[in-house]
Design a protein around this motif. Structure first.
Motif, PDB file in Angstrom:
ATOM      1  N   HIS A   1       0.835  -1.216   0.000  1.00  0.00           N
ATOM      2  CA  HIS A   1       0.000   0.000   0.000  1.00  0.00           C
ATOM      3  C   HIS A   1       0.858   1.249   0.000  1.00  0.00           C
ATOM      4  O   HIS A   1       2.070   1.193   0.156  1.00  0.00           O
TER       5      HIS A   1
ATOM      6  N   ASP B   1       5.946   4.178   4.895  1.00  0.00           N
ATOM      7  CA  ASP B   1       6.765   3.151   5.553  1.00  0.00           C
ATOM      8  C   ASP B   1       6.759   1.812   4.797  1.00  0.00           C
ATOM      9  O   ASP B   1       7.467   0.886   5.183  1.00  0.00           O
ATOM     10  N   HIS B   2       6.001   1.743   3.719  1.00  0.00           N
ATOM     11  CA  HIS B   2       6.001   0.528   2.876  1.00  0.00           C
ATOM     12  C   HIS B   2       6.531   0.846   1.470  1.00  0.00           C
ATOM     13  O   HIS B   2       7.357   0.146   0.925  1.00  0.00           O
TER      14      HIS B   2
ATOM     15  N   ASP C   1      -0.429  -3.929   6.108  1.00  0.00           N
ATOM     16  CA  ASP C   1      -1.092  -3.388   7.296  1.00  0.00           C
ATOM     17  C   ASP C   1      -2.567  -3.797   7.346  1.00  0.00           C
ATOM     18  O   ASP C   1      -3.363  -3.168   8.042  1.00  0.00           O
TER      19      ASP C   1
ATOM     20  N   HIS D   1       4.327  -4.985  10.263  1.00  0.00           N
ATOM     21  CA  HIS D   1       4.992  -4.552  11.506  1.00  0.00           C
ATOM     22  C   HIS D   1       4.799  -5.624  12.559  1.00  0.00           C
ATOM     23  O   HIS D   1       3.826  -6.369  12.515  1.00  0.00           O
TER      24      HIS D   1
HETATM   25 ZN   LIG Z   1       2.699   0.491   7.940  1.00  0.00          ZN
END
Ligand SMILES: [Zn+2]
Length: 340
Positions: free
Chosen positions: A101, A105-106, A220, A263
């Motif tokens: 996505h 952070d990805h 996520d 995560h």
């Molecule tokens: Zn994330």
């Protein structure tokens, strides 16, 4: 964060999570590894998350494929390159970069990794559309004011929210090279990696199933350590709450028990965890339905003020107030859509 019934299937990753440390390289299966890609420092909603779990998958044609490379920095590219070397491969053997996505952070490191390797970036079609829409959506005080009026936010509370307009990081105008659709097999020679469209967290969120290794890379969408937020990728052309519930049933129904999340740590009990996420969000929808039944003409602000908030309603201000109103609006719409 709330109690979770899942069991970690990587002790090293679980220990790293509990120590607030970046997860070490973990051999998941033959030819499949996961490594922690450090998150930028600084406070984050929900507490400090030390890293994103990036996965490296070897194919049978001498290439490797990366899922969710992590946040963008030269240092993170070096972390990933070192991990790939430790698996017995080289950075120039990367053949594709699959991203679950659009969150930084990805997706953040994807472009730098593409520049370094020439490998194509792979996204779900709806996620590319969401990225394009976010990049084109120039934030304006007028549009935000109209929204706050619609939500019924009292005039004396508007300034603290309007102050945020234009402050959030503008998403990168990134073009993926390959857009996939739901249920499509990824181009990974010798493996059966299937892309499953799991909207809710964002409009075009992907989960990747390795049908032979019996493993789901959940991004996520499903997390062992927190309940994912919903509607965090702009307008999804429907209701993120309803989309999310459907996506949870989809993943729970795969009959695969083990997950590599974005995560936290690798875990078993995937279907049970989907059930916990579903109940968590359903409780909120039910609470909103109850408040609406009691006061059908109440504004979104009034309904929100009657809900339970973990930090306490009175402490919400600025960003957290806006996010509470947005969530309430989403759940009200879910109640109305469900009963329509
Ligand atoms: Zn994330």
């Amino acid at each position: 964060m709330s109690a979770s019934s899942v069991a970690a299937s990587s002790a090293a990753q679980e220990a790293a999570w509990h120590n607030g440390a970046v997860a070490p390289l973990d051999a998941v299966r033959d030819g499949i590894w996961t490594v922690g890609s450090p998150m930028p420092a600084g406070p984050r909603p929900g507490g400090r998350i030390p890293c994103t779990l990036a996965s490296v998958i070897a194919d049978d044609a001498g290439g490797v494929h990366v899922i969710d490379p992590g946040s963008d920095s030269e240092a993170n590219l070096a972390v990933l390159a070192a991990a790939i070397t430790a698996t017995g491969h080289r950075l120039d053997q990367v053949r594709s970069i699959v991203v679950t996505h659009l969150h930084h952070d990805h997706l953040g490191l994807a472009e730098r990794l593409r520049d370094a390797t020439g490998a194509p970036i792979v996204l779900h079609r709806a996620e590319q559309a969401a990225l394009d829409a976010l990049a084109a959506d120039v934030p304006s005080v007028e549009v935000e004011t109209a929204r706050l009026v619609e939500w019924g936010l009292p005039v004396e509370r508007r300034a603290e929210v309007l102050r945020l307009v234009g402050r959030s990081a503008t998403p990168v105008a990134l073009r993926a090279d390959v857009l996939v659709d739901d249920a499509q097999l990824l181009d990974v020679p010798g493996r059966r990696l299937r892309a499953i469209h799991t909207p809710g967290h964002t409009p075009g969120h992907l989960s990747i199933v390795d049908e032979e290794a019996r493993l789901v890379f959940t991004g996520d969408h499903v997390s062992p350590v927190l309940h994912p937020g919903l509607g965090l990728g702009g307008d999804d052309g429907g209701n993120p709450v309803l989309h999310y519930q459907r996506s949870l049933r989809r993943i729970a129904g795969l009959g695969v028990d083990e997950a590599v999340p974005g995560h936290g740590y690798r875990f078993v009990g995937l279907a049970e965890r989907c059930g916990e996420h579903a109940r968590h969000h359903q409780r909120r929808t039910d609470e909103v339905a109850g408040a609406l039944a009691a006061s059908p003409d109440a504004s979104i602000f009034e309904i929100a003020s009657r809900l339970t908030w973990s930090a306490g309603w009175a402490s919400l201000e600025g960003f957290t107030l806006r996010s509470a109103l947005q969530q309430t609006a989403m759940h009200i719409e879910a109640v109305r859509t469900d009963s329509a």
